[in-house]
Scaffold this active site. Structure first.
Site: not given
Length: 452
Positions: A367, A165, A63, A303
C-alpha cells in the site's frame, strides 16, 4: 552524503531550493514537472498542425488533473505554447480554470462529458464554457439551463462514429438535429461544433486499424453532411487526437485535440518514442529510500513470497505504493517464488559509487511501499537510506538506466497514460522553469510554494 539518481534540478531562486527541501520533508516522493517541456511540446504540436496548412487551432487536453501533471500549471503552459482551446472531461475542471483567472478572452474551454441531470450547466454557461451534447437528455438540460440564465449555451455535438462510447448514433441523429434546431431557434443554444473520438488511430501500421479509422472518418463526414443539410453548419469540427494530429493532417479540420503528446509521450509504443516527434516527457517521479538492510539467499520479499532472493544481497524500501498510484501489477516475481514464474517489476534508477544502476520492484507492491533487491551489498554500492532514486522521467529508457513511464507501463501491463494519471495528490507536484515558460502575469496564478 546521500547519493542522488535524479538530475541536478535547476532552481530558479533560493526560495525554489527551500520549496524543494520542504517537499522532501513533507513526503518521501515528489513529482517534478518541467513547464518549459510542456510549453515546448505544445509549440511543437501547434507547429505540426500549422504545417498541414489546415488553419486548424489546437486544444490542450487537461482532463484528469492534466494527466496528473497539475491542472492550472499545465493549462498555462499549454496556452504559452500556442494552444487556443482547453479541453476538460468534467465541469469541475473547466470551472477551476476559469476561477483561477483564465478567462474567455484567452481561450475557449470545452467540457467533454457530464451527467446532464445534475451537472452545474448554468455555471458553465455563465463562465462562457462550451458544452458537449451527445444525448437528447443533455440537449434538453443544457437548453433549460440556458433559458433560466437568459443567455445561449455554446454546444458541440458529439457523434458516435464507431467508438461505441458517448455521442449520437446514426439512427438517433435526426431526432438530435430536430431538438437542436428547435432550441437554437429559441435562442437557447448556439450550435458551434461537431466532434467524435477515434478508437485506433494510434496504430497506423496495422492495416485493419487503418481501415477502421478510415471508416470512422467517413462516418464523421456523413454526420457533417447531415448536419449541414439540416441547416446547422458546424463552425468547429474536431476529430484528431494526438495520434491523428501527428499522422493524419487531412482530418485536422478546424481544431485538433492532442492529449498525451502535450505531456511528452507518444500515443502508443508502436508509433515510436517521444523523441521521434521531438516531444519530451515533462514529469519526473522520484523518491527517497527508506530502510536499507542485508538479507541472506532464499529470503522471501513482501506478501505471498512471490520473490526469493537468489543470493546474499541488500534490499531498500521504496516508500511509494499502490496508495500513491504505483500499480500492483508492476510487482516483481522470480521463478523461485510462490508464483513459479518471472515478472520484471517496475524499474528504478539509483545511484551507486560506480555510477547509475537499475533496480526493480521485488515482490508485491504494498500500500505505501515497495522493496528493491539491490542484487549486491549496499555498502559496496554506497547505497543508503535517504538516497534519491528515480522511477521515471525523460530519458532513453530502462536499457540505458533512464526509465520512462513507457517502461513502467510495460511492467504493469498498461499504458503510459495510466502511470501518471494514477499518481495520488499526496505526492507533491513541483514545477521547474515557471518563470522561463510563462508570462509574468501568469506566475501569480500559481502556488509559489510549488515553484522550483
Amino acid at each position: 552524503m546521500s547519493l542522488n539518481a535524479a538530475p541536478q534540478w535547476d532552481f530558479s531562486s533560493e526560495e525554489g531550493r527551500e520549496n524543494y527541501q520542504r517537499a522532501l520533508k513533507a513526503y518521501p516522493g515528489q513529482a517534478i514537472v518541467d513547464l518549459s517541456a510542456l510549453k515546448a511540446n505544445m509549440a511543437k504540436l501547434v507547429s505540426w498542425v500549422s504545417a498541414s496548412g489546415s488553419g486548424a487551432q489546437v486544444m490542450g487536453v487537461i482532463k484528469a488533473d492534466a494527466y496528473g501533471h497539475g491542472l492550472i500549471p499545465s493549462a498555462l503552459a499549454a496556452l504559452a505554447g500556442g494552444a487556443t482551446w482547453l479541453g476538460s472531461a468534467q465541469p469541475r475542471e473547466a470551472l477551476l480554470v476559469r476561477r483561477a483567472g483564465i478567462g474567455p478572452e484567452r481561450c475557449r474551454i470545452l467540457v467533454l462529458m457530464y451527467n446532464g441531470t445534475t451537472a452545474p450547466l448554468g455555471e458553465l454557461i455563465a463562465h462562457d464554457i462550451d458544452i458537449s451534447v451527445g444525448s437528447l437528455t443533455g440537449i434538453a438540460q443544457v437548453a433549460k439551463a440556458a433559458e433560466e440564465l437568459g443567455r445561449p449555451a455554446r454546444v458541440h455535438v458529439e457523434v458516435d462514429t464507431g467508438f461505441g462510447r458517448n455521442g449520437f448514433a446514426p439512427d438517433r441523429f435526426d431526432e438530435a438535429l430536430t431538438a437542436l434546431k428547435t432550441h437554437a431557434g429559441r435562442g437557447e443554444l448556439e450550435v458551434v461544433g461537431l466532434w467524435s473520438h477515434l478508437a485506433v488511430a494510434d496504430m497506423p501500421n496495422v492495416p485493419g486499424f487503418v481501415a477502421s479509422t478510415d471508416a470512422q472518418v467517413k462516418a464523421f463526414e456523413d454526420f457533417d453532411d447531415r448536419m449541414r443539410a439540416a441547416g446547422l453548419e458546424p463552425r468547429v469540427r474536431h476529430l484528431a487526437n494526438t495520434a491523428a494530429t501527428l499522422s493524419r493532417p487531412e482530418i485536422h479540420y478546424e481544431l485538433t485535440r492532442p492529449g498525451i503528446g502535450f505531456y511528452g509521450y507518444e500515443p502508443d509504443p508502436s508509433m515510436g518514442v517521444p523523441g521521434d516527434y521531438q516531444l519530451q516527457p515533462a514529469m519526473t517521479l522520484q523518491a527517497q529510500l527508506g530502510t536499507v538492510k542485508d538479507l541472506p539467499a532464499g529470503h522471501g520479499i513482501s506478501y505471498g513470497r512471490t520473490y526469493l532472493t537468489q543470493g546474499a544481497t541488500s534490499t531498500a524500501i521504496l516508500p511509494l505504493g499502490y496508495a500513491d498510484g504505483i500499480h500492483r501489477s508492476a510487482s516483481g516475481f522470480d521463478r523461485s517464488g510462490a508464483m513459479g514464474r518471472e515478472h520484471l517489476g517496475g524499474p528504478v534508477r539509483l545511484m551507486t559509487k560506480q555510477g547509475p544502476r537499475l533496480a526493480r520492484v521485488s515482490g508485491r507492491v504494498c500500500m505505501d511501499q515497495c522493496v528493491l533487491d539491490l542484487r549486491s551489498r549496499a555498502r559496496d554500492l554506497g547505497v543508503a537510506e535517504g538516497d534519491t532514486v528515480v522511477l521515471f522521467g525523460p530519458g532513453r529508457g530502462e536499457a540505458q538506466v533512464e526509465p520512462t513511464a513507457d517502461d513502467w507501463a510495460r511492467s504493469a501491463d498498461t499504458i503510459s497514460y495510466e502511470i501518471f494519471t494514477c499518481l495520488r495528490n499526496r505526492i507533491p507536484r513541483l514545477y521547474l522553469h515557471a518563470a522561463q515558460a510563462l508570462p509574468a502575469e501568469d506566475l501569480r496564478l500559481l502556488d509559489p510554494r510549488a515553484l522550483l
